[in-house]
Write a protein that holds these residues in place. Structure first.
Motif, PDB file in Angstrom:
ATOM      1  N   VAL B  48       0.835  -1.199   0.000  1.00 47.56           N
ATOM      2  CA  VAL B  48       0.000   0.000   0.000  1.00 47.56           C
ATOM      3  C   VAL B  48       0.871   1.251   0.000  1.00 47.56           C
ATOM      4  N   ALA B  53      -3.031   1.194  -5.071  1.00 50.01           N
ATOM      5  CA  ALA B  53      -4.042   0.457  -4.326  1.00 50.01           C
ATOM      6  C   ALA B  53      -3.953  -1.008  -4.719  1.00 50.01           C
ATOM      7  N   ASP B  73      -6.325   0.985  -0.524  1.00 47.54           N
ATOM      8  CA  ASP B  73      -5.278   1.987  -0.652  1.00 47.54           C
ATOM      9  C   ASP B  73      -4.903   2.453   0.752  1.00 47.54           C
ATOM     10  N   SER B 484      -3.454   8.810  -0.594  1.00 45.05           N
ATOM     11  CA  SER B 484      -4.365   7.961  -1.367  1.00 45.05           C
ATOM     12  C   SER B 484      -5.711   8.632  -1.564  1.00 45.05           C
TER      13      SER B 484
END
Lengths: 125, 968
Positions: B48, B53, B73, B484
């Motif tokens: 991650v 992701a 993610d 993310s």
């Protein structure tokens, strides 16, 4: 020809509904039988009516020659006849059992689940 | 990754099967499951953190855009870790908290299932899947809150939570569907990439309103906040888990998840800003005046979630960073505080702050831990709460969108922080300090076992570490999460404790001092006031909710029942018929329907004659049905026969055959049944006219019936006189022989093209027959219908009077010749049935007709020789016939699977049979054989059941006679 058939269907409907609106189970039963016939005929008329051309493919042919009667409503009605027969048998036995248990064939008198004395539900909380 | 979701559910299923008294087994199970999940989550961090992701995709219903796609993610990872980590701690805590008297496996089962659902929410890569898990969390939270279901509060709280979050869930589903409609996909990646498209779409506002309805209800935000305090009736581990770290976080999680796509508009700012600010201020204000520790924490949760919502509303990336950071911080300190509250409750037996005091002396370690956690909650420096609160202050003073909300934000922020300080001090001071408790159920509270305290310790240490060295602890994880979510928009932010003397710091100081002063001022009042904040005490969300629910689910329902319901069958039927009539009339009327010119010309006189006969029969049956049932029955059969003749004439030989046979069996059934139903005799003029109103009612019925009849006539006429559009019937006609291998198209449709329908239909028939049988089994006629009919009585009397005659001989004599004929007919009819059956595929006939013809053979035997004679000789077991028929039909259908075709695919060929010759044999014929067998079985079973009543009658008559003798 169509007019008379239409009147026949309408009258079957009227008779069936009149009987079904009755209070007595036996009349309702008879009404259901008549009503079943009426509905079958109505479905039948939806396929248009033709004389003397059953939907059967003649020997030696792969498709019917010329116009034939509509097979689809016929198939539906064949199912409906059997279903209404079983429905009717069920109603009959249910009526019979209900009569034995409750002692009346008058639908107004069948008050086991909702006794008359109960009255309508209260509006308050 | 899929295991992270599957494992908890598997664990849940196992836990549910454990015996109720297994206290440690399920705790171990839950512990292991949560720990493994945590390890799985942690193990995936390197992947991650690399920036991409992780995805895993299982096709589910791809045609609907619905895949079991998971996506982890940084943000999802942060949540997954939090869920499994705090989950593990809560399991550990719950092991000691739950009393052995409670059904603990059930608790852990629900708990694990909830955890699975929650992980599903955060790991879903598809919005529909997310909604499914979302609803699952609502359901399991309902079960968990209502765990002590013997407690009315728990039931009410659970129901309220489910109602509110369930309504929100529906809104969310609708919103997600809108998003899917806009984007054209439910895939999270695609949705996240289409922010501009969504924001500029016409449906943007409805979509965010619906989605926010889901998230705000879930996160207990104003005006849906009231369910959360009521959910405090749950066991404390549930509160510690659901109401601090998971369930309520789902709402803010989703808002943050969709933040890049949905935020930045005025609507978003106004809705979220308003709800968040109200929750922040009111939650904190209400929390001060709670007497229940858990109530205080619940309102504090509302307030803190309001803070997060407010941060998300701003639309600035820094706000989103602060929001994500605060989600983690809040989860840590609030979970530990809930656990501490649970310990206090566990040890003292009460959670009422007014009754508790001076507990520091009994449980110094717990008290210390709670103090640190409370300080984090209040936003005291060097603790994690302080850091995110500073970020919040910094955001609040920024101007984002010029409006009242924006101007008010800093003031509200400081006020709410001051309140937070007040309620934190109140919690600590009220519970742990002051004189020894006097009014406590348990006299000797003490420290809990170490392992029960351990989760709190761990969380508090986390608070401290994050608070002092944020960059080294939470820093990288937070950064992964933030990147993310925000992607390229990730702002520069600093997690340092010290940013110099600036406005946010000043605001913190003001809030701290104001909070302390406020507590000192309110202290006396609080120690004796009743529950609930002043001014608002009477205005309870719960009351409003209850009123609302009562109105909707009770008053309105009753009103509808009162107005439209009837206790009698007739009004209901009348209503039904009338509504059907109007419903049919309306479209015709609005579309300008003309039935066409009604001409009676061109009618074949024979046709017309038969139909007029049918009309007379129907009318007569309706007229006679009241008192002359037999007459009505005969007339009814007449109507049936007219229908049958109509079918013959109008090219439907199959229908005619079936109709005729069914008509016979129906008539026999009615005759058998009528015997046992009550008679009605005409006494006086008529009963109808004797009752006022009855005649009127019949007239009304007549009017309804006639209108429907006229309507149907017109429709039927109109349909018949129009040319039909091309229908599917043409397809059947074309393919019947080439694909179905049969010349009788109707039969081919039944056993081949639409065989599945027929299969369903014969199943219905079988069920009906079995029900009839069951209804009449071991059942005896009522005493008032056991009397023999008059004719039979006379005959019996005659037989008994003659010494050389035996009882029943007369009837045998009467029926001698018909009986012989009927008995001889038996093989003939069976032959006829076989004939009907075999020609069915090519010529009129088939399984139905053959089956009923066969049943008619049995009926004749009953009529000829009497019930007893037939029953003595009957070797047919109808139930087996039914079962055999159903199985045969099913196996024929399933047989096509062997050849790789769909269910009920038919195969046909010609076979040369000895004697019979070349015969078409389609596999459908076996299906038809099943139909045949079932129809025979069902009809005969019903007949036997009804006819057998006459044998029972004799028994009843004998018992009555015996009873009469005894009394005499």
């Amino acid at each position: 020809m169509e007019a008379v058939l239409a009147i026949l269907v309408g009258l079957f409907f009227a008779g069936g509904i009149y009987l079904m609106l009755s209070r007595h189970i036996i009349r309702i039963l008879l009404g259901v039988v008549l009503f079943g016939n009426a509905v079958n005929l109505l479905i039948f008329t939806n396929g248009r009516v033709m004389r003397g051309v059953p939907p059967i493919i003649a020997e030696g042919l792969d498709v019917p020659a010329g116009a034939v009667a509509n097979p689809l409503p016929q198939a539906l009605i064949l199912t409906a006849i059997v279903i209404s027969f079983s429905f009717f048998a069920f109603l009959l036995v249910l009526a019979y059992r209900a009569y034995q248990q409750i002692g009346t064939d008058d639908t107004d008198g069948m008050r086991v689940a909702e006794p008359v004395a109960d009255g309508l539900p209260p509006m308050g909380y | 990754m899929i295991w992270m979701i599957v494992l908890p559910f598997v664990g849940s299923a196992i836990a549910a099967l454990l015996p109720t008294n297994a206290r440690n087994a399920e705790a171990w199970l839950a512990g292991v499951v949560t720990l493994v999940t945590l390890i799985l989550a942690s193990a995936s961090y390197p992947a991650v953190a690399a920036g991409d992701a992780i995805r895993s995709n299982i096709e589910w219903i791809p045609s609907l855009g619905l895949n079991l796609s998971l996506r982890m993610d940084g943000f999802a990872w942060l949540f997954a870790t939090m869920i499994s980590g705090i989950g593990f701690l809560v399991v550990l805590y719950a092991r000691y908290y739950m009393s052995p008297e409670d059904p603990v496996p059930r608790f852990f089962s629900f708990f694990l299932a909830f955890m699975g659902a929650m992980l599903g929410v955060v790991l879903s890569g598809n919005l529909i899947l997310l909604v499914v898990f979302w609803e699952l969390t609502s359901v399991f939270s309902f079960l968990l809150i209502g765990y002590w279901h013997h407690n009315a509060n728990a039931r009410d709280g659970a129901r309220m939570a489910l109602t509110i979050t369930g309504i929100g869930g529906l809104g969310l589903l609708a919103g997600v569907l809108l998003i899917g409609h806009i984007v054209g996909s439910y895939d999270l990646d695609r949705v996240l990439a289409s922010g501009d498209l969504i924001r500029s779409h016409d449906l943007y506002v409805p979509a965010i309103v619906l989605i926010l309805l889901g998230t705000l209800t879930k996160s207990a935000q104003f005006p849906f906040h009231f369910w959360l305090p009521n959910a405090m009736a749950a066991p404390t581990p549930v509160s510690a888990y659901l109401h601090s770290a998971t369930m309520v976080k789902a709402g803010v999680f989703l808002m943050a998840r969709l933040w890049p796509v949905l935020s930045g508009s005025t609507e978003w700012f106004w809705i979220l800003g308003f709800c968040g600010m109200m929750s922040l201020a009111l939650g904190a204000y209400f929390a001060i005046f709670q007497q229940d520790i858990k109530g205080l924490l619940a309102y504090s949760t509302i307030s803190h979630l309001g803070l997060i919502t407010l941060l998300l509303s701003l639309g600035s990336p820094l706000g989103a960073v602060a929001a994500i950071f605060h989600m983690v911080n809040h989860a840590t300190f609030k979970a530990s505080l809930f656990m501490a509250a649970g310990i206090i409750d566990h040890e003292c037996g009460t959670r009422d702050i007014r009754r508790l005091s001076g507990l520091f002396r009994f449980m110094p370690i717990t008290a210390t831990l709670a103090m640190v956690a409370s300080a984090a909650m209040a936003g005291v420096p060097l603790l994690n709460g302080f850091l995110s609160k500073e970020m919040f202050f910094a955001e609040a003073i920024e101007t984002h969108a010029i409006s009242v909300l924006d101007t008010a934000a800093p003031y509200v922020a400081v006020l709410a922080s001051a309140f937070a300080v007040t309620y934190s001090i109140r919690f600590i001071h009220g519970v742990f300090f002051g004189p020894l408790p006097t009014d406590v159920p348990s006299v000797a509270p003490h420290e809990p076992p170490f392992l029960m305290r351990f989760p709190i310790l761990l969380l508090v240490v986390a608070c401290l570490l994050v608070g002092t060295i944020p960059a080294l602890t939470i820093g990288p994880f937070l950064h992964t999460a933030v990147t993310s979510v925000l992607g390229a928009r990730t702002p520069e932010y600093s997690l340092a404790i010290w940013h110099g003397f600036n406005l946010p710091l000043l605001m913190s100081i003001v809030a701290l001092i104001a909070g302390v002063i406020l507590y000192l001022l309110l202290k006396d009042y609080l120690s004796r006031c009743e529950e609930g904040p002043p001014f608002f005490r009477r205005l309870k969300g719960q009351r409003i909710f209850e009123r609302f629910m009562v109105t909707v689910s009770w008053r309105w329902a009753r009103f509808v029942d009162y107005r439209l319901g009837a206790r009698r069958l007739q009004p209901q039927l009348r209503l039904l018929v009338t509504v059907a009539f109007v419903a049919a009339l309306w479209p015709l009327y609005s579309r300008g329907f003309t039935p066409g010119r009604f001409t009676l010309t061109g009618a074949d006189p024979v046709f017309a004659g038969v139909w007029v006969l049918g009309i007379v029969c129907a009318l007569g049956a309706a007229y006679q049905a009241k008192f002359h049932r037999l007459a009505a029955l005969i007339l009814l059969s007449g109507a049936g026969l007219v229908t049958c003749i109509t079918f013959v004439w109008l090219s439907a030989p199959d229908l005619a055959v079936t109709q005729l046979l069914v008509e016979i069996v129906t008539t026999v059934l009615i005759l058998l049944g009528l015997r046992w139903l009550p008679k009605r005799v005409q006494d006086g003029p008529t009963i109808a006219s004797a009752v006022p109103g009855a005649r009127l009612r019949r007239f009304r019925d007549l009017a309804i019936a006639v209108s429907v009849g006229v309507g149907v006539t017109l429709i039927a006429y109109a349909v018949m006189t129009r040319t039909p559009p091309p229908t599917i019937a043409d397809y059947f006609l074309e393919k019947a022989y080439s694909e179905g291998g049969g010349r009788n198209v109707v039969n081919v449709i039944l056993v081949d093209f639409r065989a599945f329908d027929t299969f369903g239909e014969i199943t219905v028939l079988a069920i009906v027959a079995l029900t009839v049988f069951a209804l009449l089994r071991r059942f005896r006629p009522a005493p008032d219908s056991v009397d023999s009919p008059e004719q039979q009585r006379i005959q019996t009397a005659f037989d008994e009077a003659q010494p050389d005659r035996e009882t029943g001989e007369t009837i045998i004599d009467y029926l001698m010749i018909p009986a012989v004929i009927m008995q001889w007919l038996f093989p003939v009819i069976i032959m006829f049935a076989a004939y009907l059956f075999f020609r069915g595929h090519d010529l009129p006939g088939g399984g139905f007709a053959a089956g009923i013809a066969m049943a008619a053979a049995f009926i004749l035997q009953y009529m000829a020789a009497g019930t007893r004679w037939v029953e003595d000789r009957l070797r047919v077991l109808p139930v087996r016939w039914i079962g055999l028929g159903l199985l045969l039909a099913a196996f024929t259908g399933a047989g096509s699977w062997l050849f790789g075709y769909p269910f009920l695919t038919s195969h046909s060929r010609y076979v040369d049979l000895p004697l019979i010759g070349d015969m078409p044999l389609a596999s459908a014929i076996f299906f038809d054989l099943g139909v045949f067998s079932l129809v025979v079985g069902a009809t005969v079973l019903m007949l036997i059941a009804l006819a057998h009543q006459s044998i029972r009658r004799h028994r009843v008559a004998r018992t009555i006679a015996a009873a009469d003798e005894e009394t005499a």
